[in-house]
Write a protein that holds these residues in place. Structure first.
Motif, PDB file in Angstrom:
ATOM      1  N   MET A 154    -104.902   6.041  43.492  1.00  0.00           N
ATOM      2  CA  MET A 154    -105.079   6.648  44.673  1.00  0.00           C
ATOM      3  C   MET A 154    -105.098   8.152  43.624  1.00  0.00           C
ATOM      4  N   VAL A 155    -104.800   7.855  42.432  1.00  0.00           N
ATOM      5  CA  VAL A 155    -105.504   9.791  41.601  1.00  0.00           C
ATOM      6  C   VAL A 155    -107.240   9.413  41.845  1.00  0.00           C
ATOM      7  N   LEU A 156    -107.762   7.959  41.256  1.00  0.00           N
ATOM      8  CA  LEU A 156    -109.379   8.105  41.279  1.00  0.00           C
ATOM      9  C   LEU A 156    -109.375   8.021  43.050  1.00  0.00           C
ATOM     10  N   LEU A 157    -109.161   8.365  44.247  1.00  0.00           N
ATOM     11  CA  LEU A 157    -109.608   8.602  45.376  1.00  0.00           C
ATOM     12  C   LEU A 157    -109.253   9.886  45.697  1.00  0.00           C
ATOM     13  N   LEU A 158    -108.188  10.335  45.078  1.00  0.00           N
ATOM     14  CA  LEU A 158    -108.079  11.847  45.145  1.00  0.00           C
ATOM     15  C   LEU A 158    -108.533  12.687  44.701  1.00  0.00           C
ATOM     16  N   ALA A 159    -108.799  12.904  43.628  1.00  0.00           N
ATOM     17  CA  ALA A 159    -109.645  13.833  42.407  1.00  0.00           C
ATOM     18  C   ALA A 159    -110.956  14.300  42.928  1.00  0.00           C
ATOM     19  N   PRO A 160    -111.980  13.156  43.785  1.00  0.00           N
ATOM     20  CA  PRO A 160    -112.722  14.105  44.317  1.00  0.00           C
ATOM     21  C   PRO A 160    -112.791  15.278  45.408  1.00  0.00           C
ATOM     22  N   LEU A 161    -112.072  13.873  46.364  1.00  0.00           N
ATOM     23  CA  LEU A 161    -111.734  13.930  48.103  1.00  0.00           C
ATOM     24  C   LEU A 161    -111.241  15.756  47.329  1.00  0.00           C
ATOM     25  N   ALA A 162    -109.972  15.949  46.313  1.00  0.00           N
ATOM     26  CA  ALA A 162    -109.929  17.878  46.442  1.00  0.00           C
ATOM     27  C   ALA A 162    -110.553  17.986  45.864  1.00  0.00           C
ATOM     28  N   ALA A 163    -111.840  17.765  45.027  1.00  0.00           N
ATOM     29  CA  ALA A 163    -113.285  18.066  44.683  1.00  0.00           C
ATOM     30  C   ALA A 163    -113.769  19.212  45.885  1.00  0.00           C
TER      31      ALA A 163
ATOM     32  N   ILE B 188    -113.914  17.423  54.405  1.00  0.00           N
ATOM     33  CA  ILE B 188    -113.693  16.436  53.985  1.00  0.00           C
ATOM     34  C   ILE B 188    -115.207  15.895  53.672  1.00  0.00           C
ATOM     35  N   ASP B 189    -116.094  15.534  55.165  1.00  0.00           N
ATOM     36  CA  ASP B 189    -117.020  14.657  55.904  1.00  0.00           C
ATOM     37  C   ASP B 189    -118.771  15.449  54.856  1.00  0.00           C
ATOM     38  N   ALA B 190    -118.460  16.613  55.405  1.00  0.00           N
ATOM     39  CA  ALA B 190    -118.989  17.443  55.287  1.00  0.00           C
ATOM     40  C   ALA B 190    -119.765  17.700  53.443  1.00  0.00           C
ATOM     41  N   GLY B 191    -118.718  17.889  52.826  1.00  0.00           N
ATOM     42  CA  GLY B 191    -118.719  17.985  51.578  1.00  0.00           C
ATOM     43  C   GLY B 191    -118.901  16.698  50.113  1.00  0.00           C
ATOM     44  N   ILE B 192    -118.421  15.475  50.557  1.00  0.00           N
ATOM     45  CA  ILE B 192    -117.977  14.882  49.804  1.00  0.00           C
ATOM     46  C   ILE B 192    -119.470  13.910  49.049  1.00  0.00           C
TER      47      ILE B 192
ATOM     48  N   ASP C 150    -114.134  -4.761  44.568  1.00  0.00           N
ATOM     49  CA  ASP C 150    -112.987  -2.836  44.903  1.00  0.00           C
ATOM     50  C   ASP C 150    -113.005  -1.874  45.640  1.00  0.00           C
ATOM     51  N   SER C 151    -111.898  -1.740  46.442  1.00  0.00           N
ATOM     52  CA  SER C 151    -112.065  -0.773  47.914  1.00  0.00           C
ATOM     53  C   SER C 151    -112.065   0.450  47.055  1.00  0.00           C
ATOM     54  N   VAL C 152    -111.296   0.782  45.759  1.00  0.00           N
ATOM     55  CA  VAL C 152    -111.389   1.916  46.146  1.00  0.00           C
ATOM     56  C   VAL C 152    -113.455   2.513  45.262  1.00  0.00           C
ATOM     57  N   ALA C 153    -113.445   1.496  44.268  1.00  0.00           N
ATOM     58  CA  ALA C 153    -114.929   1.667  43.800  1.00  0.00           C
ATOM     59  C   ALA C 153    -116.263   1.492  45.423  1.00  0.00           C
ATOM     60  N   SER C 154    -115.914   0.530  46.158  1.00  0.00           N
ATOM     61  CA  SER C 154    -116.403   1.192  46.825  1.00  0.00           C
ATOM     62  C   SER C 154    -115.921   2.697  48.094  1.00  0.00           C
ATOM     63  N   GLU C 155    -115.040   3.560  47.581  1.00  0.00           N
ATOM     64  CA  GLU C 155    -115.629   4.349  48.588  1.00  0.00           C
ATOM     65  C   GLU C 155    -116.686   5.588  47.468  1.00  0.00           C
ATOM     66  N   TYR C 156    -116.342   4.874  46.317  1.00  0.00           N
ATOM     67  CA  TYR C 156    -117.545   6.427  45.507  1.00  0.00           C
ATOM     68  C   TYR C 156    -119.028   5.883  45.976  1.00  0.00           C
ATOM     69  N   ALA C 157    -119.043   4.710  45.512  1.00  0.00           N
ATOM     70  CA  ALA C 157    -120.273   4.329  46.685  1.00  0.00           C
ATOM     71  C   ALA C 157    -120.536   4.465  47.952  1.00  0.00           C
ATOM     72  N   ASN C 158    -120.068   4.716  48.474  1.00  0.00           N
ATOM     73  CA  ASN C 158    -120.776   4.507  50.111  1.00  0.00           C
ATOM     74  C   ASN C 158    -119.869   5.539  50.737  1.00  0.00           C
ATOM     75  N   ASP C 159    -119.766   6.739  49.845  1.00  0.00           N
ATOM     76  CA  ASP C 159    -118.747   8.292  50.507  1.00  0.00           C
ATOM     77  C   ASP C 159    -117.635   8.478  51.374  1.00  0.00           C
ATOM     78  N   PHE C 160    -116.650   7.357  50.665  1.00  0.00           N
ATOM     79  CA  PHE C 160    -115.869   7.364  51.576  1.00  0.00           C
ATOM     80  C   PHE C 160    -115.470   6.644  52.737  1.00  0.00           C
ATOM     81  N   HIS C 161    -116.759   5.934  52.821  1.00  0.00           N
ATOM     82  CA  HIS C 161    -116.746   4.888  54.488  1.00  0.00           C
ATOM     83  C   HIS C 161    -115.648   4.791  55.441  1.00  0.00           C
ATOM     84  N   ILE C 162    -114.487   3.891  53.864  1.00  0.00           N
ATOM     85  CA  ILE C 162    -113.085   3.246  54.452  1.00  0.00           C
ATOM     86  C   ILE C 162    -112.230   4.403  54.985  1.00  0.00           C
ATOM     87  N   THR C 163    -111.722   5.536  54.203  1.00  0.00           N
ATOM     88  CA  THR C 163    -111.085   6.205  54.509  1.00  0.00           C
ATOM     89  C   THR C 163    -111.461   7.689  55.897  1.00  0.00           C
TER      90      THR C 163
END
Length: 300
Positions: A84-93, A100-104, A158-171
């Motif tokens: 969750m930290v790996l996911l939240l850190a870029p989202l919170a940034a 989020i959609d425009a800036g991630i 790994d779905s967390v890594a996939s979020e980084y690779a694909n602009d958080f497409h799952i979220t």
């Protein structure tokens, strides 16, 4: 402290609290624990990471992750929150003036090799379960690219890594819209979160289960989650699914799905896709023995 940082702290904490409190099948919650991880641990870790991640910016995503894990380890011996930290850190940034959609994408595109070094260190500190020999060796070495580059290498497993690779497409593409839908149709917030878990497990077989038990077991858990979501007798089907997930200790713990739920809740709260629930509706789900550990200043 600026209003924006206070809001971010509140949203991070609330997302973690709601995910941990919802009585989701296979996960830790107020009524069940694992031998090495309890609901109390999740309350403590949420309180630790909220103030750190609220200061996350695009030029210090990696340091925010490492600091969050270092501080968590001071109060909890097990890994409660790496995903969750790996996911939240870029989202919170993402800057407050952007969704989020425009800036991630810009945040992820600015990640550096130093961010990767910081995250490798965080992984070594957290010692997450389910890492294979190759993955363990990888994080023990020097990264070969930016944080996004190295996440791309693991995106297929790994779905967390996939979020980084694909602009958080799952979220952003699945989890937040599904949460909105379930929120509008459910009797309460907890039911919406439980149904979100089932939807994510069915569409994206949990990669923690896959790493611990193999891909076939992850696919079986996905099929079972879909069956519960479609069942006419929802409550007994959910209970049976929970029993099946817990049959093999915590090996079938859908932990990556839980991390994605935290990310979805944060985005949905931050960008107004769901209303902030009344705090009393959350606290009433929490037994009195845990309530002294709540961070009441986040719950005003």
């Amino acid at each position: 402290m600026s209003k924006n940082i206070q809001q971010l702290e509140h949203w991070v904490y609330l997302a973690c609290l709601m995910e941990a409190t919802a009585r989701k099948p296979g996960n830790v919650h107020p009524e069940t624990a694992f031998p090495d991880l309890t609901y109390s641990d999740f309350l403590k870790s949420a309180a630790v990471i909220a103030p750190i991640l609220s200061h996350s910016t695009s030029d210090k995503v990696g340091p925010s992750i490492r600091e969050s894990i270092c501080e968590t380890q001071k109060v909890i011996p097990s890994n409660s929150n790496l995903g969750m930290v790996l996911l939240l850190a870029p989202l919170a940034a993402v800057p407050s003036e952007q969704t989020i959609d425009a800036g991630i994408h810009a945040v992820l595109d600015q990640l550096t090799i130093q961010d990767a070094r910081e995250v490798y260190e965080a992984i070594r500190i957290a010692k997450p379960g389910g890492l294979g020999k190759t993955e363990s060796e990888d994080v023990a070495t020097e990264p070969t690219g930016t944080l996004r580059d190295v996440m791309c290498l693991a995106a297929d497993r790994d779905s967390v890594a996939s979020e980084y690779a694909n602009d958080f497409h799952i979220t952003l593409g699945t989890a937040v819209p599904a949460l909105q839908e379930f929120w509008s149709k459910s009797a309460d917030w907890e039911s919406a979160v439980i149904r979100l878990q089932l939807r994510l497990m069915s569409d994206f077989p949990d990669t923690l289960i896959a790493r611990k038990c193999g891909p076939n077991e992850a696919k079986q858990s996905a099929a079972r989650a879909r069956a519960v979501l479609d069942a006419e007798e929802f409550t007994p089907s959910l209970s049976n699914f929970d029993l099946w997930l817990r049959q093999n200790g915590n090996q079938r713990n859908p932990g990556t799905t839980a991390d994605l739920i935290v990310a979805a809740l944060f985005v949905a709260l931050r960008d107004g896709f769901i209303p902030t629930p009344e705090i009393d509706t959350i606290i009433k789900q929490i037994p009195s023995k845990f309530q002294p550990e709540l961070k009441n200043d986040y719950l005003q």
